[in-house]
Design an enzyme around this catalytic site. Structure first.
Site, PDB file in Angstrom:
ATOM      1  N   HIS A  39       2.689 -12.952 -20.087  1.00 49.81           N
ATOM      2  CA  HIS A  39       1.640 -13.149 -19.085  1.00 49.81           C
ATOM      3  C   HIS A  39       0.284 -12.814 -19.700  1.00 49.81           C
ATOM      4  CE1 HIS A  39       5.397 -12.422 -16.930  1.00 49.81           C
ATOM      5  NE2 HIS A  39       4.880 -13.050 -15.880  1.00 49.81           N
ATOM      6  N   PRO A 129       8.364  -4.756 -10.960  1.00 49.67           N
ATOM      7  CA  PRO A 129       8.557  -5.063  -9.548  1.00 49.67           C
ATOM      8  C   PRO A 129       7.272  -4.714  -8.791  1.00 49.67           C
ATOM      9  CG  PRO A 129      10.402  -3.772 -10.414  1.00 49.67           C
ATOM     10  CD  PRO A 129       9.312  -3.738 -11.449  1.00 49.67           C
ATOM     11  N   ASN A 196      -8.332 -11.590  -8.746  1.00 50.20           N
ATOM     12  CA  ASN A 196      -8.577 -12.865  -9.438  1.00 50.20           C
ATOM     13  C   ASN A 196      -8.224 -14.085  -8.589  1.00 50.20           C
ATOM     14  OD1 ASN A 196      -5.749 -13.248  -9.635  1.00 50.20           O
ATOM     15  ND2 ASN A 196      -5.669 -12.207 -11.619  1.00 50.20           N
ATOM     16  N   HIS A 270      -1.089 -17.446 -15.872  1.00 51.73           N
ATOM     17  CA  HIS A 270      -0.432 -16.252 -15.332  1.00 51.73           C
ATOM     18  C   HIS A 270       0.798 -15.872 -16.142  1.00 51.73           C
ATOM     19  CE1 HIS A 270       1.266 -13.368 -12.448  1.00 51.73           C
ATOM     20  NE2 HIS A 270       2.419 -13.941 -12.746  1.00 51.73           N
ATOM     21  N   GLU A 417      10.457   4.463   4.439  1.00 53.22           N
ATOM     22  CA  GLU A 417      11.550   4.789   3.524  1.00 53.22           C
ATOM     23  C   GLU A 417      11.267   4.327   2.098  1.00 53.22           C
ATOM     24  OE1 GLU A 417      13.348   4.133   7.643  1.00 53.22           O
ATOM     25  OE2 GLU A 417      11.973   3.037   6.324  1.00 53.22           O
ATOM     26  N   HIS A 479      23.488   0.758  12.262  1.00 55.27           N
ATOM     27  CA  HIS A 479      23.200   2.039  11.622  1.00 55.27           C
ATOM     28  C   HIS A 479      24.400   2.609  10.865  1.00 55.27           C
ATOM     29  CE1 HIS A 479      19.593   1.755  13.940  1.00 55.27           C
ATOM     30  NE2 HIS A 479      19.188   2.977  13.662  1.00 55.27           N
TER      31      HIS A 479
END
Length: 669
Positions: A39, A129, A196, A270, A417, A479
């Site tokens: 990249h 990530p 950008n 990119h 969470e 749950h």
């Protein structure tokens, strides 16, 4: 810390500064071109802003990458990894050579496709990530504020800087992170947004029209907008952020791939090499007449001076550390040797439990163990994602960590969470604290990306996951985790610990805190459990992963269970004994630890008799214990809403079902 807190650098002319930034552009496009992968756009676009940050503001000493009071730099937009690799090489970090840049994205290289924590000094966290880096940075800033309040600003007083992209800010975890940071008024957190206006698909406007500055302002941040290619404007914004009373976002409007005359400003820069022709054109446009990977000596010298400018500041800090009354405590916190102080305290606690075995839920047993742990390990920082009373994560002496009291040791994370898990990673990466946090086991799905990164980076983070099965009862299948134990056990380098009673819970906490390069998940019950360990053992039996809990001579069947189902196995053993069937009960709190034992030990535990596995979850992963001919009693689908005892009967996870299966197995032999 002063604006140029790393020590005032020698005056850098605009011409030299431009060439220093262009060195980043050249190395980035050359490395990506050589790898035929990568990249180039982000590092080329952010070269100017990053150069301002490193030359004027970032406090660090390249010769001592682990100096505790250094500023942290997090490249949240980790796909632009050649930006940080170029800077590490140029500023003279040990072990980052031009050959490493040439090996970008190759097997075994320090310069992986995305920055990998531990691969090279100066990489503060694993990113890639999107959104994880900015959320890690919130945790780093929390740890900095906490330690500064504990040991004093003379020892801990540094900033956390982030470069984030449009994608980082689109990810949901970023909202959890920035709203927590704003709420805690983490004023030493400064984010440079690479504004950008480009994503892989094209213009950001194809998918998003958020006013990011208003969004951050609404979350309690100070915001500014600058031209990311204007050295003076970026410098002025960063200087202003030094004295802010809240976290700061600087929107730096940049041109992705800047310097590539035919491709800059487009999505084509990119995630793909520029191509030989465009690289040549970029060299001409940038007035960069040097061959690939060649940096002129005056540029290298200027960058190396930047890498050394923090040395005097570091030396002053070392003198303060040596003279400080808090110096020993700070060094002990950084060392993080929890096991050393815990052994005696937990040993005495285990003896007490054996003498007076309590019938409690393991979530309550965890709280009981934490009362002991938090009283002797001052580095722990607990928390919960709005389930404190259910997770039992707050002990009596812990005060809340707030904007008014950073010395507190309990974080109310709110319903965040994912943000909690990512922040705990940042806290562990920062050092000096041991984070643990709780939510319901089913919501490990919300945390999973960060749990996976805990394991990938080898961080001591403890996830306290309660309500771990259909045993939670009436809240129903939304749950009730059934696949979650298997899914978590599938993550490499993650300890999944499912204790059966208060003694095993204490042992599992001891295991988790002793694992300084491995995160742990404690899977804990809502429902009360009968005590399983009734005699004291100095040995941490749970550390074996599985062990013989209740034996029988020459057993006819082996019953292997975890957590709440150990109680069922013990009841089945008694029932079978009435029919003259000898059953051995094996408690298996950790599959990973048992897998690491010797073959001799495994055989001594499992024997040769038929085996039955018992767990209120799916069977995946049980091949560690069970052969094709053996039987598993557990779940094969989702749960239901009803009181827990009724659910266990409904799904056939009972002592009677175990006894019946044992008889059938024995009859087949």
């Amino acid at each position: 810390m002063a604006a140029n807190g790393g020590g005032a650098p020698a005056q850098i002319s605009d011409d030299l500064f431009g060439r220093m930034a262009n060195a980043i552009r050249a190395l980035s496009m050359d490395a990506v071109e050589r790898a035929k992968s990568g990249h180039p756009g982000m590092p080329m676009g952010m070269a100017d802003a990053a150069s301002v940050l490193f030359t004027e503001f970032l406090t660090f000493d390249a010769a001592d990458p682990d100096w505790p009071d250094r500023d942290r730099f997090v490249l949240s937009a980790g796909h632009g990894s050649m930006l940080i690799y170029s800077l590490l090489y140029l500023t003279g970090y040990p072990g980052m050579t031009i050959e490493d840049l040439k090996n970008f994205r190759q097997l075994g290289a320090k310069t992986a496709g995305h920055p990998e924590y531990g691969h090279a000094p100066g990489i503060e966290t694993t990113t890639g990530p999107l959104g994880q880096g900015i959320a890690n940075a919130v945790g780093m800033a929390i740890a900095e504020a906490h330690l500064s309040a504990r040991v004093g600003a003379d020892l801990v007083d540094h900033k956390t800087y982030v470069i984030a992209g449009d994608g980082c800010l689109m990810e949901g975890v970023s909202q959890e992170a920035i709203s927590l940071a704003g709420h805690l008024r983490l004023k030493k957190l400064i984010v440079l947004w690479d504004d950008n206006n480009i994503t892989i698909d094209g213009k950001v406007g194809l998918a998003d029209s958020t006013d990011q500055l208003k969004r951050f302002e609404a979350s309690g941040w100070s915001t500014m907008r600058v031209d990311g290619h204007d050295r003076k404007a970026v410098s002025a914004a960063l200087a202003s952020a030094q004295s802010a009373d809240r976290p700061t976002l600087i929107a730096a409007r940049t041109v992705i791939g800047k310097g590539a005359p035919n491709k800059e400003g487009t999505s084509s820069t990119h995630g793909s090499p520029l191509g030989a022709d465009e690289v040549a054109a970029a060299r001409k446009a940038l007035d960069w007449p040097y061959p690939a990977f060649e940096i002129p000596e005056d540029v290298v010298s200027a960058w190396r001076a930047v890498g050394a400018r923090g040395r005097a500041v570091r030396d002053d800090w070392k003198r303060r550390l040596a003279a400080s009354s808090n110096g020993d405590a700070f060094k002990a916190a950084l060392k993080g040797d929890a096991a050393g102080v815990l052994d005696a305290a937990l040993g005495a606690y285990k003896k007490k439990l054996a003498a007076e075995p309590p019938k409690v839920a393991t979530r309550k047993a965890s709280e009981m163990a934490l009362e002991v742990i938090n009283s002797v390990v001052g580095e722990t920082i607990g928390g919960s994602a709005d389930l404190t009373g259910s997770n039992n994560t707050k002990t009596k002496a812990l005060e809340p960590l707030t904007a008014e009291n950073y010395a507190g040791r309990y974080v109310y994370y709110g319903v965040r969470e994912h943000g909690m898990a990512a922040a705990m990673n940042g806290m562990a990466l920062h050092g000096g604290v041991i984070p643990y946090g709780g939510t319901f086991m089913v919501f490990t799905d919300y945390c999973r990306p960060s749990i996976r990164l805990s394991a990938l980076m080898g961080l001591r983070v403890v996830y306290v996951m309660t309500h771990d099965s259909i045993g939670l009862g009436e809240d129903g299948p939304t749950h009730q985790p059934v696949e979650h134990l298997a899914a978590l056990r599938a993550i490499p380098n993650l300890r999944v610990l499912r204790p059966a009673d208060a003694v095993e819970t204490a042992e599992c906490w001891s295991i988790a805190l002793a694992q300084d390069k491995t995160p742990s998940v404690l899977a804990l019950t809502r429902q009360n459990l009968a005590p399983a360990r009734l005699t004291h053992s100095d040995e941490n039996l749970s550390a074996r992963g599985a062990y013989v809990l209740a034996d029988a001579p020459d057993p006819d069947v082996i019953l292997i269970a975890t957590g709440s189902e150990v109680e069922i196995a013990l009841d089945a053993q008694k029932s079978l004994a009435c029919g003259k069937i000898r059953a051995r009960v094996v408690s298996a709190p950790s599959f990973e630890l048992f897998a690491a034992q010797s073959e001799k030990y495994k055989k001594s535990v499992l024997g040769k008799a038929p085996r039955i596995g018992i767990e209120a979850g799916v069977r995946q992963g049980w091949n560690l214990f069970l052969r094709r001919k053996d039987v598993f009693i557990g779940m094969s689908g989702f749960g239901a809403s009803a009181p827990a005892p009724e659910l266990y009967k409904h799904f056939g996870i009972t002592a009677d079902a175990v006894a019946a299966a044992a008889k059938q197995l024995i009859d087949k032999e």
